[in-house]
Motif scaffolding. Structure first.
Motif, PDB file in Angstrom:
ATOM      1  N   ASP A  14       0.799  -1.225   0.000  1.00 37.67           N
ATOM      2  CA  ASP A  14       0.000   0.000   0.000  1.00 37.67           C
ATOM      3  C   ASP A  14       0.833   1.278   0.000  1.00 37.67           C
ATOM      4  O   ASP A  14       0.445   2.265  -0.646  1.00 37.67           O
ATOM      5  CB  ASP A  14      -0.930   0.013   1.213  1.00 37.67           C
ATOM      6  N   TRP A  15       1.957   1.262   0.702  1.00 40.15           N
ATOM      7  CA  TRP A  15       2.722   2.499   0.875  1.00 40.15           C
ATOM      8  C   TRP A  15       3.881   2.629  -0.102  1.00 40.15           C
ATOM      9  O   TRP A  15       4.144   3.711  -0.603  1.00 40.15           O
ATOM     10  CB  TRP A  15       3.223   2.612   2.314  1.00 40.15           C
ATOM     11  N   LEU A  16       4.557   1.534  -0.366  1.00 40.26           N
ATOM     12  CA  LEU A  16       5.735   1.596  -1.230  1.00 40.26           C
ATOM     13  C   LEU A  16       5.384   1.435  -2.702  1.00 40.26           C
ATOM     14  O   LEU A  16       5.912   2.145  -3.556  1.00 40.26           O
ATOM     15  CB  LEU A  16       6.737   0.513  -0.800  1.00 40.26           C
ATOM     16  N   TYR A  17       4.468   0.506  -3.006  1.00 33.69           N
ATOM     17  CA  TYR A  17       4.120   0.222  -4.399  1.00 33.69           C
ATOM     18  C   TYR A  17       2.669   0.550  -4.750  1.00 33.69           C
ATOM     19  O   TYR A  17       2.292   0.441  -5.913  1.00 33.69           O
ATOM     20  CB  TYR A  17       4.380  -1.259  -4.712  1.00 33.69           C
ATOM     21  N   GLY A  18       1.881   0.942  -3.775  1.00 42.41           N
ATOM     22  CA  GLY A  18       0.481   1.238  -4.055  1.00 42.41           C
ATOM     23  C   GLY A  18       0.311   2.473  -4.917  1.00 42.41           C
ATOM     24  O   GLY A  18       1.017   3.463  -4.751  1.00 42.41           O
ATOM     25  N   ASP A  19      -0.674   2.433  -5.812  1.00 45.37           N
ATOM     26  CA  ASP A  19      -0.864   3.558  -6.749  1.00 45.37           C
ATOM     27  C   ASP A  19      -1.946   4.529  -6.313  1.00 45.37           C
ATOM     28  O   ASP A  19      -2.393   5.362  -7.098  1.00 45.37           O
ATOM     29  CB  ASP A  19      -1.157   3.032  -8.164  1.00 45.37           C
ATOM     30  N   ARG A  20      -2.363   4.435  -5.050  1.00 49.26           N
ATOM     31  CA  ARG A  20      -3.333   5.411  -4.539  1.00 49.26           C
ATOM     32  C   ARG A  20      -3.104   5.596  -3.042  1.00 49.26           C
ATOM     33  O   ARG A  20      -2.302   4.887  -2.431  1.00 49.26           O
ATOM     34  CB  ARG A  20      -4.755   4.935  -4.779  1.00 49.26           C
ATOM     35  N   LYS A  21      -3.813   6.540  -2.469  1.00 52.57           N
ATOM     36  CA  LYS A  21      -3.677   6.808  -1.038  1.00 52.57           C
ATOM     37  C   LYS A  21      -4.197   5.604  -0.228  1.00 52.57           C
ATOM     38  O   LYS A  21      -5.299   5.127  -0.460  1.00 52.57           O
ATOM     39  CB  LYS A  21      -4.496   8.050  -0.673  1.00 52.57           C
ATOM     40  N   PRO A  22      -3.367   5.086   0.686  1.00 51.88           N
ATOM     41  CA  PRO A  22      -3.857   3.970   1.519  1.00 51.88           C
ATOM     42  C   PRO A  22      -5.094   4.359   2.318  1.00 51.88           C
ATOM     43  O   PRO A  22      -5.273   5.521   2.683  1.00 51.88           O
ATOM     44  CB  PRO A  22      -2.658   3.683   2.435  1.00 51.88           C
ATOM     45  N   ASP A  23      -5.915   3.371   2.591  1.00 49.22           N
ATOM     46  CA  ASP A  23      -7.171   3.633   3.289  1.00 49.22           C
ATOM     47  C   ASP A  23      -6.978   4.068   4.725  1.00 49.22           C
ATOM     48  O   ASP A  23      -7.793   4.799   5.290  1.00 49.22           O
ATOM     49  CB  ASP A  23      -8.062   2.383   3.260  1.00 49.22           C
ATOM     50  N   HIS A  24      -5.897   3.627   5.354  1.00 50.10           N
ATOM     51  CA  HIS A  24      -5.672   3.946   6.765  1.00 50.10           C
ATOM     52  C   HIS A  24      -4.229   4.426   6.952  1.00 50.10           C
ATOM     53  O   HIS A  24      -3.323   3.887   6.326  1.00 50.10           O
ATOM     54  CB  HIS A  24      -5.916   2.722   7.647  1.00 50.10           C
ATOM     55  N   PRO A  25      -3.976   5.434   7.821  1.00 53.28           N
ATOM     56  CA  PRO A  25      -2.626   5.983   8.001  1.00 53.28           C
ATOM     57  C   PRO A  25      -1.697   5.010   8.737  1.00 53.28           C
ATOM     58  O   PRO A  25      -2.138   4.124   9.416  1.00 53.28           O
ATOM     59  CB  PRO A  25      -2.855   7.238   8.822  1.00 53.28           C
TER      60      PRO A  25
END
Length: 462
Positions: free
Chosen positions: A451-462
């Motif tokens: 989610d954070w390194l390779y995800g292409d959108r804002k993660p759902d939770h911080p």
């Protein structure tokens, strides 16, 4: 008993098999043009590894003429019939390989060299290129300028990502690091500052020569030359570390307060990141507008006076660990430079009465800067965007997520051990994720990487 003449073809066969006798009998192929970097495919060259650059430059700001001789010591990584060097512009007068005249031709940024004899795999060889002309200022895909930047009283040689080829021929990719000697002759009264330490200085015939030596491996993009009027000061930092600063005299007063913090910043960064990896440190401060960015040139970052601030100094000095000592294998891995240096700013604020790194993280997540989520930090969308906020800010957020997951003790073990394990080498994002998982084997990092390194959108939770 065989006649002696019958030994001659046997010896010839032996030489052909062993590849000895200065390439006799070696059948080489050309080294690759470009190292297939995903963002700068023309950068770099295959077939050899550079060990040392010995650059002798003569520059006159009034005419903007540069005359250079590059002595490049390299090792062939295959049998070579030809090899490439990166050189943008400038006129090549001659090329020799192992003292013998070599044929060469130019095509775009490539100088292709054909040695008199093919080179054997494993052979160390010396190439001498003599060149001259008016060095170019290059425009990056993101619109910023690099290469050779004329200034009010001299010039700056800045190389990220590919600008070094504007002032010397080389294997212009971060994956091939080397040691350097850079000797620069300028009109008397001007100074020439570079990486490493000043080995010699002399004046003759109205011109002054400065010889700088860099003993630790350096990527071409963090090599620099600064020509102009500079006040050069020498002092010492932690455990006697030499600090060499070069400041344009017109900026001396304005830069004094920030530069006075340099020894303390180095001391703080050593506590957090481990021993300083080079033989000297410092900074080069030129006039406002000399460049539109600061750059982590090895040993002493170049910081235009209008960019000089405590946070900038923390950032560029942190790069000495992350980016300069431990260097990415390709430009796709740039977040390993910029995410770490940005996170150093967060940590410095946290330790000096500012927001905690967690608060900075939360503010970014809750903020309205959608550009942070435009693409994954480990996979920028194009060469034009490798210096955008996802690489810097979201890259730093990845580190904070790791810190949340493992706690401070293990986190600092990770970021210090990362440098100690890979110092003076090259690394990829895959190397980093594997290292983190090895240091914290009982933790699951799947979500962070996904989610954070390779995800292409804002993660759902911080």
């Amino acid at each position: 008993m065989p006649r002696p003449v019958r030994l001659v073809p046997a010896v010839a066969v032996l030489l052909a098999l062993t590849g000895t006798a200065c390439g006799a009998g070696v059948h080489g192929t050309p080294g690759g043009s470009g190292v297939r970097d995903p963002y700068f495919p023309k950068a770099g060259n295959g077939g050899y590894d550079v060990g040392h650059y010995d650059l002798t430059l003569d520059y006159t700001p009034a005419t903007r003429r540069l005359t250079g001789t590059a002595v490049i010591t390299a090792r062939a990584t295959q049998n070579l019939s030809a090899f490439g060097l990166d050189l943008a512009g400038l006129d090549v007068g001659s090329v020799t390989v192992e003292g013998r005249k070599a044929r060469f031709n130019r095509a775009g940024q490539k100088l292709t060299v054909r040695p008199h004899d093919d080179l054997s795999k494993g052979e160390t060889f010396r190439t001498v290129v003599r060149y001259s002309g008016t060095p170019r200022t290059l425009t990056d895909p993101d619109g910023s300028e690099e290469g050779w930047l004329p200034t009010a009283d001299g010039a700056l040689g800045l190389g990220e990502p590919v600008g070094s080829m504007a002032w010397f021929p080389g294997n212009n990719h971060p994956s091939d690091k080397a040691t350097y000697d850079i000797t620069v002759t300028v009109p008397k009264g001007l100074q020439a500052v570079s990486n490493g330490e000043l080995a010699d200085q002399s004046t003759r015939g109205g011109r002054t020569t400065y010889h700088w030596h860099t003993a630790q491996p350096m990527a071409s993009y963090v090599a620099t030359v600064a020509v102009g009027h500079f006040d050069i000061s020498r002092s010492t930092g932690p455990h006697g570390l030499p600090i060499i600063t070069a400041v344009d005299p017109t900026q001396a007063k304005a830069s004094e307060e920030v530069l006075a913090q340099l020894p303390g910043i180095i001391r703080w960064e050593e506590i957090n990141f481990g021993p300083y990896p080079f033989s000297s440190t410092g900074a080069i401060v030129d006039r406002p507008g000399s460049a539109d960015y600061a750059l982590e040139t090895q040993n002493r970052p170049v910081i235009p006076a209008d960019h000089l601030a405590t946070g900038t100094l923390v950032h560029e000095l942190a790069h000495q660990w992350y980016g300069d000592a431990v260097t990415p294998k390709s430009w796709q891995d740039m977040w390993l430079n910029e995410g770490f240096a940005t996170y150093a700013e967060w940590l410095y604020q946290e330790d000096h009465g500012g927001k905690s790194a967690q608060q900075t993280f939360t503010d970014l997540y809750d903020g309205d800067n959608e550009a942070i989520w435009a693409y994954p930090p480990a996979k920028p969308s194009s060469a034009a965007h490798i210096s955008d906020s996802p690489v810097y800010q979201r890259g730093a957020m990845v580190l904070q997520k790791i810190r949340q997951k493992v706690g401070d003790d293990t986190f600092y073990d990770i970021i210090q051990g990362w440098v100690a394990t890979h110092r003076y080498g090259n690394v990829s994002t895959a190397d980093f994720t594997a290292y983190v998982e090895k240091k914290a084997p009982h933790r699951d990092f799947t979500e962070i990487w996904k989610d954070w390194l390779y995800g292409d959108r804002k993660p759902d939770h911080p």
